[in-house]
Design a protein around this motif. Structure first.
Motif, PDB file in Angstrom:
ATOM      1  N   PRO A 156      46.643  48.951  51.398  1.00 37.15           N
ATOM      2  CA  PRO A 156      46.360  47.562  52.042  1.00 37.15           C
ATOM      3  C   PRO A 156      47.375  46.888  52.992  1.00 37.15           C
ATOM      4  CG  PRO A 156      46.537  46.774  49.782  1.00 37.15           C
ATOM      5  CD  PRO A 156      46.918  48.456  49.918  1.00 37.15           C
TER       6      PRO A 156
ATOM      7  N   ILE B   3      48.607  42.292  49.884  1.00 37.17           N
ATOM      8  CA  ILE B   3      47.945  42.311  48.572  1.00 37.17           C
ATOM      9  C   ILE B   3      48.490  40.966  47.762  1.00 37.17           C
ATOM     10  CG2 ILE B   3      49.747  43.557  47.624  1.00 37.17           C
ATOM     11  CD1 ILE B   3      47.820  45.025  45.948  1.00 37.17           C
TER      12      ILE B   3
ATOM     13  N   LYS C  62      42.936  42.218  47.934  1.00 37.00           N
ATOM     14  CA  LYS C  62      43.420  43.124  49.257  1.00 37.00           C
ATOM     15  C   LYS C  62      42.640  42.860  50.534  1.00 37.00           C
ATOM     16  CE  LYS C  62      43.973  47.070  45.410  1.00 37.00           C
ATOM     17  NZ  LYS C  62      43.705  48.435  45.340  1.00 37.00           N
ATOM     18  N   CYS C  63      43.678  43.000  51.569  1.00 36.58           N
ATOM     19  CA  CYS C  63      43.251  42.921  52.809  1.00 36.58           C
ATOM     20  C   CYS C  63      43.912  44.080  53.653  1.00 36.58           C
ATOM     21  CB  CYS C  63      43.695  41.705  53.495  1.00 36.58           C
ATOM     22  SG  CYS C  63      42.907  40.871  54.818  1.00 36.58           S
ATOM     23  N   THR C  64      42.821  44.638  54.188  1.00 32.77           N
ATOM     24  CA  THR C  64      42.974  46.186  54.814  1.00 32.77           C
ATOM     25  C   THR C  64      42.218  46.163  56.258  1.00 32.77           C
ATOM     26  OG1 THR C  64      42.963  47.227  52.548  1.00 32.77           O
ATOM     27  CG2 THR C  64      43.026  48.580  54.614  1.00 32.77           C
TER      28      THR C  64
ATOM     29  N   ASN D 264      50.079  37.518  51.007  1.00 30.12           N
ATOM     30  CA  ASN D 264      50.427  38.078  49.760  1.00 30.12           C
ATOM     31  C   ASN D 264      50.732  36.918  48.804  1.00 30.12           C
ATOM     32  OD1 ASN D 264      50.790  40.526  51.022  1.00 30.12           O
ATOM     33  ND2 ASN D 264      52.582  40.041  52.048  1.00 30.12           N
TER      34      ASN D 264
END
Length: 389
Positions: free
Chosen positions: A155, A158, A177-179, A221
């Motif tokens: 990611p 996170i 999670k950022c993706t 985060n």
């Protein structure tokens, strides 16, 4: 007058009885209750007095430790060496640093979260499928490895959050999670996939209630759980001001569009590094700001409104301006650590700033490099003996 032999023997027996220690006749529950009135550092030291005291201090299940006096949180900062994950701890009660090791833990720990004496640690997988998450009590060293977190292994951002329920003795771990999706739709400049993964100690498994694409400039985060609510900053496109999204862990929605519409704007349009901290079940935000004047500000969320608690004195901020620093807190104590030999504390009740004593160096620690000085794991936790993973 001379005593006969029988009288002498009887008196010797009486003398031996008088020399018996009072703790010998105390039941374990009462002895533990007496010890629970002491600071945690003293309790640990007293556990080596004798075998019985060791068993009383480290007994499982705990007897009276739930009634122990409130303890000031300890601040841990990791050190870089060729061995396992280790570091130093600052005790605000004793006003000094001491070495603190984590046996059998690898050194690659970057993410952390704590709650009521429990600590959750997670390593940086860097694309590796084997992302490790551990939960345990640093005082009792009873670390438990959780199952693999589902979702993307690489990611962009996170966040980790932990919550312990004193009533049920259960805990919850949340990983966000950022993706980047790299499949931008027509007219959409920014799109990322946000997934929320929740682990319950009662079910011993992960659930993913949210996993969807959003028009986001970026994730964050940092996340925190306060009184059953999960707080997380996002920056939805095209809004420039960060928005605080609130998740109710008891009834998670399947989509978060409605939560974004009800999100709480950040108190400033342009904010630097932000830390969300649970301080006695109240959400506290610590951030570096540039306007109206440079500094570090502490705010508390009350009924969806940010209330300013304090701002670092300008004389203090000048000594750390331009340095990278981290924040953490527990109870009513905030810790701020940066590239330097000391840590700065703030008492939320007394509104007092205070520098710590000089930092001691870690054994076998390599000399700092520019990169190493910025990358380490630091967190604070409440020292408890009645909490276990």
């Amino acid at each position: 007058m001379p005593r006969d032999s029988d009288g002498e023997e009887e008196e010797e027996e009486e003398d031996k009885g008088a020399l018996l220690s009072g703790e010998v006749i105390l039941p374990d529950e009462l002895l533990q209750k007496i010890l629970s009135l002491l600071p945690i550092a003293n309790i640990i030291k007293l556990s080596i007095v004798c075998k019985r005291w060791y068993e009383v201090v480290h007994s499982f299940p705990p007897l009276s430790w739930a009634m122990m006096a409130p303890q000031k949180p300890l601040f841990f900062r990791s050190c870089f060496n060729d061995c396992a994950f280790s570091g130093i701890v600052y005790d605000p009660s004793l006003l000094r640093w001491c070495n603190f090791d984590f046996p059998r833990l690898e050194r690659g720990i970057w993410y952390s979260s704590s709650s009521c004496g429990l600590v959750c640690l997670m390593n940086s997988n860097n694309g590796d499928e084997n992302c490790l998450i551990l939960v345990g009590n640093p005082i009792k060293r009873d670390w438990k490895l959780l199952p693999q977190v589902p979702g993307d292994s690489s990611p962009n951002s996170i966040a980790l959050a932990l919550s312990f329920d004193r009533r049920t003795r259960a805990y919850t771990v949340v990983v966000l999670k950022c993706t980047s999706t790299y499949n931008h739709l027509p007219g959409v400049s920014f799109q990322q996939r946000l997934s929320v993964h929740i682990y319950q100690s009662t079910t011993k498994s992960w659930a993913t209630p949210i996993d969807q694409d959003l028009d986001l400039l970026m994730g964050n985060n940092d996340a925190v759980i306060c009184d059953g609510l999960l707080y997380y900053f996002i920056r939805p496109y095209p809004v420039r001001r960060p928005q605080l999204v609130v998740f109710d862990l008891a009834k998670m929605p399947s989509t978060i569009e409605s939560l974004i519409q009800e999100s709480i704007p950040a108190p400033f349009e342009k904010i630097g590094r932000v830390e969300l901290i649970n301080m006695s079940n109240k959400l506290v935000m610590v951030s570096r700001i540039d306007r109206p004047r440079k500094g570090v500000v502490i705010l508390e969320l009350e009924d969806k409104t940010w209330r300013k608690v304090a701002q670092m004195p300008n004389s203090m901020y000048k000594t750390i301006d331009g340095l990278y620093f981290t924040f953490c807190g527990s109870g009513h104590f905030l810790f701020m650590h940066f590239k330097g030999p000391v840590v700065l504390t703030f008492d939320m009740r007394q509104k007092v700033w205070k520098w710590s004593s000089q930092l001691c160096l870690c054994p076998r620690q390599r000399p700092y490099t520019k990169f190493r000085s910025l990358c380490y794991c630091s967190f604070c936790f409440e020292p408890r003996l009645d909490v276990s993973s």
